[in-house]
Enzyme design. Structure first.
Site, short mmCIF file in Angstrom:
data_model
loop_
_atom_site.label_atom_id
_atom_site.label_comp_id
_atom_site.label_asym_id
_atom_site.label_seq_id
_atom_site.Cartn_x
_atom_site.Cartn_y
_atom_site.Cartn_z
N THR A 1 -9.23 30.60 12.34
CA THR A 1 -9.25 31.99 11.94
C THR A 1 -10.40 32.62 12.70
O THR A 1 -11.10 31.95 13.45
CB THR A 1 -9.45 32.06 10.41
N SER B 1 -6.19 35.88 11.44
CA SER B 1 -5.76 34.49 11.61
C SER B 1 -4.37 34.40 12.22
O SER B 1 -3.56 35.33 12.11
CB SER B 1 -5.75 33.77 10.25
N GLU C 1 1.83 30.88 9.92
CA GLU C 1 1.35 31.20 8.58
C GLU C 1 2.33 30.81 7.47
O GLU C 1 1.96 30.78 6.29
CB GLU C 1 1.03 32.69 8.46
N SER D 1 -7.49 32.40 1.96
CA SER D 1 -8.89 32.37 1.53
C SER D 1 -9.76 33.33 2.33
O SER D 1 -10.97 33.38 2.11
CB SER D 1 -9.46 30.95 1.69
N GLY E 1 -12.51 29.30 8.43
CA GLY E 1 -12.81 28.01 7.84
C GLY E 1 -11.83 27.53 6.81
O GLY E 1 -12.14 26.62 6.04
#
Length: 557
Positions: free
Chosen positions: A362, A380, A401, A434, A453
């Site tokens: 990302t 991302s 994704e 996230s 991350g």
């Protein structure tokens, strides 16, 4: 051309500027080229929102491992003149032919490769639509001007750095024929110091610059994308592209003592998880100077917040999420009631919840302009180079994704994370994420923060916020040693310098299982403003090759 969904804005007075201009502007991003693109647009009279468009597009060119036109992201915006704050959700959506069993074999078992490699793994991209929206609605310059640096970088090329060269070498077998042709020289992957030119991507960027989102979601680019996807086993249709819609959402706001935290709402899991964490720490009387006691309380609070992350969170347009309850102090009291200040709580002893897989490739950038406008953006394409599939004629790498959905309720990924029923694939649905772009305002001033991350994003942002509140400057915040707990697996993962030998022993004595990570992780980019000293700073993570830069336009005194 495209419908716009608006779920709400947040209008509040600014806490740290009070109408006073800054002495300059600042950008921090994952590549020096992208940072310079943002600075160029700011110098040309653009605002932070124009700079965000420029940085996003330049990252699509110079960091194809982490983001791109074939992916999506979240852009958190603050306009200083009226306090307007909005979360621009450009997250990808599942094609309308998608279904909950599409990545399972005949026995209902998830087949990892189907949701990670190739055209079938790709959701409908959101980044081009988001860039058009941000430019037209909030920017001061034409979209064409903000995209100009990225077009130039794609057409004229840039020098491949060591990080990108390493990614080419390690991911080469995953890349499609067209992607290899784009990233090759003399039939092999480009190496450090060689020049990468992407003429097809430059053409796609030019079409977007001239036509807006229609240059991607309609016309020749759309036709090429759909034809390539379907020829390679994908399920995209031109109707999928035409129906894509950006959603503007109300940011999630929480407080930690006297500090206001503006962050990402669902379909990001970041904001709710941060709110649960900070609510627990405040009720527990957290002190940063309490040594291993402090770290124990952070881990125990993370354990409970991450459990709820999977139990409740998903796309809010498909699932009813009890955000108010989860982020309330009364709920935090229920959580802390089970925390023993001297012993670890085994995750298995808590009511179960399941976590979902996420890629960790990302990117994040932070921008503040001289007016106090600001953007925190996390973008991302999921795994390195996304699905690895590049649509011929477009220069666009498609994301993977769809792997951020749960392929089944029993499948686990490389992290041992288990699927959630709320996050199963459905047509038009956004996968849980996230990504946690965040603003922090209080007596200390302003922090604009975020990082890539995967599932570790939220803990990195939380530790960065706590470090900044404890007095660290921008460079110290991005360099902080990192540790992480996500409920399952029931271990504390930590970088080599995160705990001293005595702290490791003390944590194990309390019942924690520790697992050192073999390499550093994350690529945090922050901008800070200290109103007391009138100091503006930008910093990029020393673990990578990004750049934070401040341009002073007037005296700081």
């Amino acid at each position: 051309m495209k419908k716009l969904l608006i779920a709400g804005f947040l209008l509040l007075p600014a806490l740290v500027f009070a109408g006073d201009k800054l002495p300059g502007y600042a950008v921090s991003s994952a590549t020096p080229e992208a940072t310079k693109a943002g600075l160029e647009v700011l110098a040309a009279g653009g605002n932070a929102f124009d700079a965000a468009v420029a940085v996003s597009a330049a990252l699509a060119v110079t960091e194809p491992t982490g983001s791109g036109l074939g992916g999506g992201g979240f852009w958190l915006l603050h306009r200083e003149s009226d306090g307007m704050e909005v979360f621009v959700d450009g997250r990808e959506t599942a094609p309308y032919a998608a279904n909950a069993k599409m990545y399972q074999d005949k026995d209902g078992k998830a087949v990892d490769a189907l949701s990670r490699d190739g055209a079938l793994a790709a959701a409908i991209p959101g980044e081009p639509a988001a860039l058009e929206l941000i430019s037209k609605k909030y920017g001061a310059l034409p979209l064409k001007r903000s995209l100009a640096p990225a077009v130039r970088l794609a057409r004229e090329g840039f020098t491949v750095n060591s990080k990108l060269a390493e990614a080419f070498a390690s991911q080469w077998p995953r890349l499609s024929i067209n992607a290899k042709a784009t990233f090759a020289q003399d039939g092999r992957a480009l190496r450090e110091g060689e020049v990468l030119r992407q003429t097809e991507l430059a053409r796609t960027l030019e079409l977007i610059a001239m036509q807006g989102g229609a240059g991607f979601y309609e016309g020749e680019t759309a036709t090429e994308l759909v034809a390539a996807s379907r020829a390679a086993g994908g399920i995209w249709t031109e109707e999928d592209l035409r129906r894509y819609a950006v959603v503007e959402r109300k940011p999630l706001v929480t407080w930690f003592r006297d500090t206001r935290i503006v962050t990402a709402p669902p379909p990001s899991a970041g904001g709710v998880t941060l709110a649960e964490l900070f609510n627990q720490l405040e009720l527990l009387g957290y002190r940063s100077d309490a040594g291993v006691d402090s770290k124990h309380l952070i881990v125990e609070s993370l354990r409970r917040a991450y459990r709820d992350r999977a139990a409740y969170l998903a796309d809010p347009d498909f699932v009813n999420i009890p955000v108010f309850r989860l982020t309330s102090r009364s709920y935090a009291r229920d959580l802390v009631a089970s925390i023993d200040p001297k012993r670890a709580t085994p995750s298995a002893s808590l009511p179960p919840a399941a976590l979902v897989p996420e890629g960790n490739h990302t990117t994040h950038f932070s921008v503040v302009d001289a007016e106090g406008n600001r953007v925190a953006a996390t973008l991302s394409i999921n795994l390195p180079f996304g699905s690895g599939f590049m649509a011929p004629g477009t220069g666009v790498l498609l994301n993977d994704e769809m792997d951020d959905f749960a392929a089944s309720t029993t499948a686990s990924n490389a992290y041992g994370l288990i699927g959630s029923e709320k996050n199963l694939v459905a047509p038009g649905k956004r996968p849980l994420s996230s990504m946690t772009p965040t603003f922090v305002e209080g007596p200390r001033g302003l922090l604009v923060i975020g990082t890539p991350g995967g599932s570790r994003i939220i803990t990195m942002v939380a530790l960065g916020i706590l470090g900044w509140l404890d007095g660290l400057d921008a460079q110290q915040v991005v360099a902080l040693p990192r540790y992480h707990h996500q409920y399952l697996p029931d271990v504390i993962q930590f970088e080599a310098n995160a705990f001293s030998v005595s702290e490791q022993a003390a944590l194990r004595a309390r019942g924690h299982t520790l697992e050192p990570v073999s390499r550093s992780y994350g690529l945090m980019n922050v901008v800070t403003w200290d109103p007391k000293t009138r100091t503006l700073k930008a910093a990029s993570d020393p673990r990578a090759l990004g750049e934070g830069s401040v341009v002073l336009t007037k005296s700081a005194n």
